[in-house]
Design a protein around this motif. Structure first.
Motif, PDB file in Angstrom:
ATOM      1  N   LEU A  14     -20.539-118.287 -17.003  1.00 21.50           N
ATOM      2  CA  LEU A  14     -19.364-119.008 -17.529  1.00 21.50           C
ATOM      3  C   LEU A  14     -19.229-120.398 -16.907  1.00 21.50           C
ATOM      4  CD1 LEU A  14     -16.910-115.992 -17.171  1.00 21.50           C
ATOM      5  CD2 LEU A  14     -17.619-116.975 -19.344  1.00 21.50           C
ATOM      6  N   PRO A  15     -20.263-121.197 -16.962  1.00 23.03           N
ATOM      7  CA  PRO A  15     -20.178-122.492 -16.276  1.00 23.03           C
ATOM      8  C   PRO A  15     -19.260-123.484 -16.986  1.00 23.03           C
ATOM      9  CG  PRO A  15     -22.238-122.326 -17.461  1.00 23.03           C
ATOM     10  CD  PRO A  15     -21.543-121.028 -17.649  1.00 23.03           C
ATOM     11  N   ASP A  16     -19.034-123.253 -18.285  1.00 18.14           N
ATOM     12  CA  ASP A  16     -18.266-124.226 -19.068  1.00 18.14           C
ATOM     13  C   ASP A  16     -16.760-124.003 -18.977  1.00 18.14           C
ATOM     14  OD1 ASP A  16     -18.991-121.812 -20.230  1.00 18.14           O
ATOM     15  OD2 ASP A  16     -18.550-122.514 -22.259  1.00 18.14           O
ATOM     16  N   LEU A  17     -16.337-122.927 -18.349  1.00 15.83           N
ATOM     17  CA  LEU A  17     -14.893-122.665 -18.264  1.00 15.83           C
ATOM     18  C   LEU A  17     -14.285-123.401 -17.078  1.00 15.83           C
ATOM     19  CD1 LEU A  17     -15.559-120.435 -20.304  1.00 15.83           C
ATOM     20  CD2 LEU A  17     -14.101-118.906 -18.998  1.00 15.83           C
ATOM     21  N   SER A  18     -12.972-123.624 -17.160  1.00 17.74           N
ATOM     22  CA  SER A  18     -12.295-124.211 -15.997  1.00 17.74           C
ATOM     23  C   SER A  18     -12.293-123.160 -14.888  1.00 17.74           C
ATOM     24  CB  SER A  18     -10.857-124.579 -16.354  1.00 17.74           C
ATOM     25  OG  SER A  18     -10.094-123.413 -16.523  1.00 17.74           O
ATOM     26  N   VAL A  19     -12.138-123.660 -13.664  1.00 15.33           N
ATOM     27  CA  VAL A  19     -12.216-122.755 -12.500  1.00 15.33           C
ATOM     28  C   VAL A  19     -11.175-121.660 -12.627  1.00 15.33           C
ATOM     29  CG1 VAL A  19     -11.910-122.603 -10.002  1.00 15.33           C
ATOM     30  CG2 VAL A  19     -13.124-124.540 -10.995  1.00 15.33           C
ATOM     31  N   LYS A  20      -9.955-122.057 -13.009  1.00 14.42           N
ATOM     32  CA  LYS A  20      -8.856-121.086 -13.059  1.00 14.42           C
ATOM     33  C   LYS A  20      -9.131-120.021 -14.131  1.00 14.42           C
ATOM     34  CE  LYS A  20      -3.887-120.682 -13.428  1.00 14.42           C
ATOM     35  NZ  LYS A  20      -2.636-121.327 -13.770  1.00 14.42           N
ATOM     36  N   GLU A  21      -9.604-120.501 -15.274  1.00 15.15           N
ATOM     37  CA  GLU A  21      -9.871-119.592 -16.378  1.00 15.15           C
ATOM     38  C   GLU A  21     -10.996-118.604 -15.993  1.00 15.15           C
ATOM     39  OE1 GLU A  21     -10.698-121.751 -19.894  1.00 15.15           O
ATOM     40  OE2 GLU A  21     -10.292-120.089 -21.241  1.00 15.15           O
ATOM     41  N   ARG A  22     -12.010-119.169 -15.362  1.00 18.16           N
ATOM     42  CA  ARG A  22     -13.139-118.334 -14.966  1.00 18.16           C
ATOM     43  C   ARG A  22     -12.714-117.293 -13.930  1.00 18.16           C
ATOM     44  NH1 ARG A  22     -16.936-122.206 -14.019  1.00 18.16           N
ATOM     45  NH2 ARG A  22     -16.245-122.469 -11.902  1.00 18.16           N
ATOM     46  N   GLU A  54     -23.511-111.515 -19.563  1.00 17.69           N
ATOM     47  CA  GLU A  54     -23.825-112.536 -20.566  1.00 17.69           C
ATOM     48  C   GLU A  54     -23.110-112.229 -21.881  1.00 17.69           C
ATOM     49  OE1 GLU A  54     -26.098-110.961 -18.669  1.00 17.69           O
ATOM     50  OE2 GLU A  54     -26.356-112.625 -17.276  1.00 17.69           O
ATOM     51  N   GLU A  55     -23.069-110.937 -22.237  1.00 13.72           N
ATOM     52  CA  GLU A  55     -22.338-110.540 -23.453  1.00 13.72           C
ATOM     53  C   GLU A  55     -20.845-110.813 -23.307  1.00 13.72           C
ATOM     54  OE1 GLU A  55     -25.189-106.856 -24.979  1.00 13.72           O
ATOM     55  OE2 GLU A  55     -23.474-106.457 -23.694  1.00 13.72           O
ATOM     56  N   VAL A  56     -20.338-110.494 -22.145  1.00  7.71           N
ATOM     57  CA  VAL A  56     -18.907-110.743 -21.893  1.00  7.71           C
ATOM     58  C   VAL A  56     -18.609-112.221 -22.091  1.00  7.71           C
ATOM     59  CG1 VAL A  56     -17.121-110.771 -20.115  1.00  7.71           C
ATOM     60  CG2 VAL A  56     -18.612-108.799 -20.322  1.00  7.71           C
ATOM     61  N   ALA A  57     -19.466-113.064 -21.509  1.00 10.59           N
ATOM     62  CA  ALA A  57     -19.253-114.513 -21.606  1.00 10.59           C
ATOM     63  C   ALA A  57     -19.307-114.972 -23.061  1.00 10.59           C
ATOM     64  CB  ALA A  57     -20.319-115.233 -20.775  1.00 10.59           C
ATOM     65  N   GLU A  58     -20.279-114.449 -23.795  1.00  7.74           N
ATOM     66  CA  GLU A  58     -20.436-114.833 -25.192  1.00  7.74           C
ATOM     67  C   GLU A  58     -19.214-114.403 -26.015  1.00  7.74           C
ATOM     68  OE1 GLU A  58     -22.672-116.716 -26.404  1.00  7.74           O
ATOM     69  OE2 GLU A  58     -21.801-116.534 -28.416  1.00  7.74           O
ATOM     70  N   ASN A  59     -18.817-113.135 -25.833  1.00  7.60           N
ATOM     71  CA  ASN A  59     -17.647-112.619 -26.555  1.00  7.60           C
ATOM     72  C   ASN A  59     -16.390-113.399 -26.208  1.00  7.60           C
ATOM     73  OD1 ASN A  59     -19.124-110.719 -27.825  1.00  7.60           O
ATOM     74  ND2 ASN A  59     -18.572-109.025 -26.472  1.00  7.60           N
ATOM     75  N   TYR A  60     -16.277-113.719 -24.920  1.00  7.91           N
ATOM     76  CA  TYR A  60     -15.072-114.436 -24.491  1.00  7.91           C
ATOM     77  C   TYR A  60     -14.978-115.796 -25.180  1.00  7.91           C
ATOM     78  CZ  TYR A  60     -11.605-116.731 -21.616  1.00  7.91           C
ATOM     79  OH  TYR A  60     -10.482-117.406 -21.217  1.00  7.91           O
ATOM     80  N   ARG A  61     -16.116-116.450 -25.261  1.00  8.94           N
ATOM     81  CA  ARG A  61     -16.119-117.763 -25.924  1.00  8.94           C
ATOM     82  C   ARG A  61     -15.746-117.604 -27.405  1.00  8.94           C
ATOM     83  NH1 ARG A  61     -20.933-118.363 -23.142  1.00  8.94           N
ATOM     84  NH2 ARG A  61     -20.650-119.483 -21.200  1.00  8.94           N
TER      85      ARG A  61
END
Lengths: 513, 104
Positions: A14-22, A54-61
């Motif tokens: 999740l490199p593209d998320l803000s720190v707080k969101e991540r 990786e799936e979690v990150a993809e789904n979250y986006r």
């Protein structure tokens, strides 16, 4: 896969998320994993049921794109309302929270230091218990063939030590964990941890408990048989001679020197009305009083030295030293009519000279204190390496007191020349009258109380010099210096002399009439 | 089922569960999987969205020596569940009408 690895992969995904969101998302998954553990699921089950990071990150986006305009969920006829502030713990700035964090940090640092010291002490203690146990067991092999009971006692004690070590470890571990949990709570500003923690008394402790009980029981039983063998006599838990209290009477035959060398005795010297010298001590087949040709006395045998420590422990049992030291007291009675010189030397004991009138007196030891009380003599020399030296209510032309590591004190002394020197220890002079007074300390303070002396020389490297001198400041030529506070003003006129040198410490001397 | 409809229904399902009492992530997850297929990565954005919409609030409470995030429904959330039930009754009437037309 484990929780840490899973969360680390998720963070990387999740490199593209803000720190707080991540961090919010990671926290959410950390809670899910902790909850799953609490439900009794195995790591394999947990991580097979979860989507990959990786799936979690993809789904979250993907889901987040759908939810980005949150207003989509609203009914078209519903008026727009601003979202209320979230009471989530991460939101907003609170002065109280900041204050608690600051207090927590300051207290926490102290707790960490104290806890660290306690942990070190605990490990040292635990190591000592285990080392003692192993030492006792190993040393018992030397004595057990010749003295079965002594060997059994030692083995029993050693095994019990090992059991005690296991038991201490079992009890201390939860205490340590609790302490560090408390410290963590304080450091976090009095907030609990977000991480799942092991229970205080968790883990597979049954085996350790059983081992401790078995070791203690085995040790106790072995020791019991050993004690039974020696008839429950604690003096026989090592192989020693039979010590018999003996008094030997010796005539001085007009000798001008009474010299006694008793390396391992603690000697008290007292005057007696009897015409002869009496020496009372615990004698054995090895320890006896001998008189040499020059008239000096020597107590032989049963020597305590580091050199013989292991060999004697191996051959006689490790309790040997403890038993022998029970029989080290000796009394030397000297006729009051004797006015000659006195020379007493020992190594591992104290010497107390309680009264009498002599010529030159020398008291010397290595590991023990020296004390002279109500003694009148020409010269009094007291020397020790590790121990204090005390001179009380004595009168002597010359007094020399020296110690490497120990306090030196002179109270109610009248002397022509007084010299005191110590490496690590304070020097205390109370109601002392001396023509020449010299005190030297390396690491220690010098305390004066009503000192009467015409020539005073005080030196110390690390320590304060303070107290009172009886006399008029105008009579003294003063040469005093210190890197610290100094209340003395140097002056070159005066019949008497005061010389003070201090490197690291203050000087505070008052003159009283 | 249409994806958007499913998501809308999930929102209401979550709110309906919270209407019964405060709950936390894994508990909601277990309750929802009995009714509708949902994954953790689907639930989290829903909770986040509902929080942003003011239909639920979060708070943290200590559990077994750690903090756990709990969710609580707000008045707006309750209103949304009630709206859904009202709409659903209307949908049922429409559904009954459609079935009636087909039979004629």
């Amino acid at each position: 896969m484990n929780k840490r690895k899973y969360l680390r992969r998720l963070r990387k995904a999740l490199p593209d998320l803000s720190v707080k969101e991540r961090e919010n998302l990671i926290e959410y998954y950390a809670e899910l994993i902790d909850d799953a553990y609490e439900l009794g699921k195995s790591p394999r089950e947990i991580f097979s049921e979860l989507e990959t990071p990786e799936e979690v990150a993809e789904n979250y986006r993907r889901e987040n794109r759908y939810s980005e305009p949150p207003i989509d969920d609203r009914r078209s006829d519903e008026p727009r309302r601003p979202a209320p502030p979230s009471p989530s713990r991460d939101s907003g700035f609170s002065p109280l929270r900041l204050l608690l964090r600051l207090i927590g940090f300051v207290l926490g640092v102290g707790l960490v230091i104290a806890g660290g010291a306690a942990c070190v002490a605990y490990f040292v203690a635990l190591l000592t218990i285990y080392a003692s146990g192993i030492f006792l067991i190993i040393m018992s092999f030397g004595v057990i063939s010749a003295h079965l009971s002594v060997g059994l006692i030692q083995i029993g004690a050693g095994v019990a030590c090992l059991g005690a070590g296991v038991l201490v470890n079992l009890l201390a571990a939860p205490l340590c964990r609790l302490y560090w949990r408390l410290t963590g709570w304080v450091i976090r500003g009095f907030r609990p941890s977000r991480m799942a923690r092991k229970p205080l008394f968790g883990g597979k402790k049954i085996a350790s408990c059983a081992a401790a009980v078995v070791l203690l029981a085995a040790g106790g039983l072995t020791g019991y048989f050993g004690f039974h063998g020696v008839g429950y006599d604690f003096r026989k838990i090592a192989v020693t001679d039979d010590f018999i209290q003996t008094t030997e009477t010796v005539s001085l035959d007009g000798s001008e020197l009474l010299s006694l060398n008793a390396p391992d005795l603690a000697i008290k010297v007292i005057p007696t009305e009897e015409p002869d010298v009496k020496f009372t001590y615990y004698a054995s087949s090895e320890r006896r009083l001998e008189r040499s040709e020059d008239g000096s006395f020597t107590v032989t045998g049963a020597a305590l030295s580091a050199k013989t420590f292991f060999s004697e422990s191996w051959n006689r049992g490790v309790a040997y030293w403890g038993i022998v030291t029970q029989y080290c007291d000796a009394t030397l009675e000297i006729p009051v009519a004797y006015n000659g010189n006195l020379n007493i030397v020992c190594r591992n004991g104290f010497i107390v000279l309680a009264g009498g009138e002599y010529g030159d007196v020398t008291l010397q030891t290595r590991n023990g204190y020296l004390r002279a009380e109500q003694v009148v003599c020409n010269k009094l020399t007291l020397t020790t390496h590790n121990g204090a030296v005390s001179v009380r209510d004595c009168t002597a032309n010359t007094v020399e007191a020296t110690s490497n590591n120990g306090l030196l004190e002179a109270i109610g002394l009248e002397s022509g020349t007084l010299t005191m020197q110590t490496g690590n220890g304070a020097i205390r002079l109370e109601r002392v009258t001396a023509d020449f007074t010299t005190t030297t300390a390396t690491n220690g303070a010098v305390e004066l109380d009503s000192l009467v002396s015409d020539h005073i020389r005080i030196e110390t490297k690390n320590g304060a010099v303070e107290g009172t001198i009886r006399g008029n400041v105008a009579d003294y030529k003063i040469d005093a210096s210190s890197y610290g506070k100094n209340n003395l003003q140097n002056k070159s006129d005066g019949e008497k002399e005061l010389y003070v040198r201090v490197k690291n410490g203050s000087v505070e001397i008052a003159f009283i009439e | 089922m249409d994806v958007q409809m499913k998501k809308g229904l999930l929102d209401v399902c979550v709110l309906a569960l919270l209407k019964k009492g405060d709950s936390y992530g894994s508990q909601l997850m277990i309750a929802l999987t009995d009714v509708i297929e949902v994954s953790e990565s689907t639930l989290y954005p829903i909770l986040k969205r509902l929080e942003q919409a003011g239909q639920l609030v979060t708070y943290s409470s200590e559990h077994n020596g750690r903090l756990r995030r709990y969710y609580r429904i707000t008045g707006s959330g309750i209103e949304r569940v009630n709206d859904f039930e009202r709409d659903w009754r209307e949908m049922e009437r429409i559904h009954a009408f459609i079935q009636g037309v087909r039979r004629r």
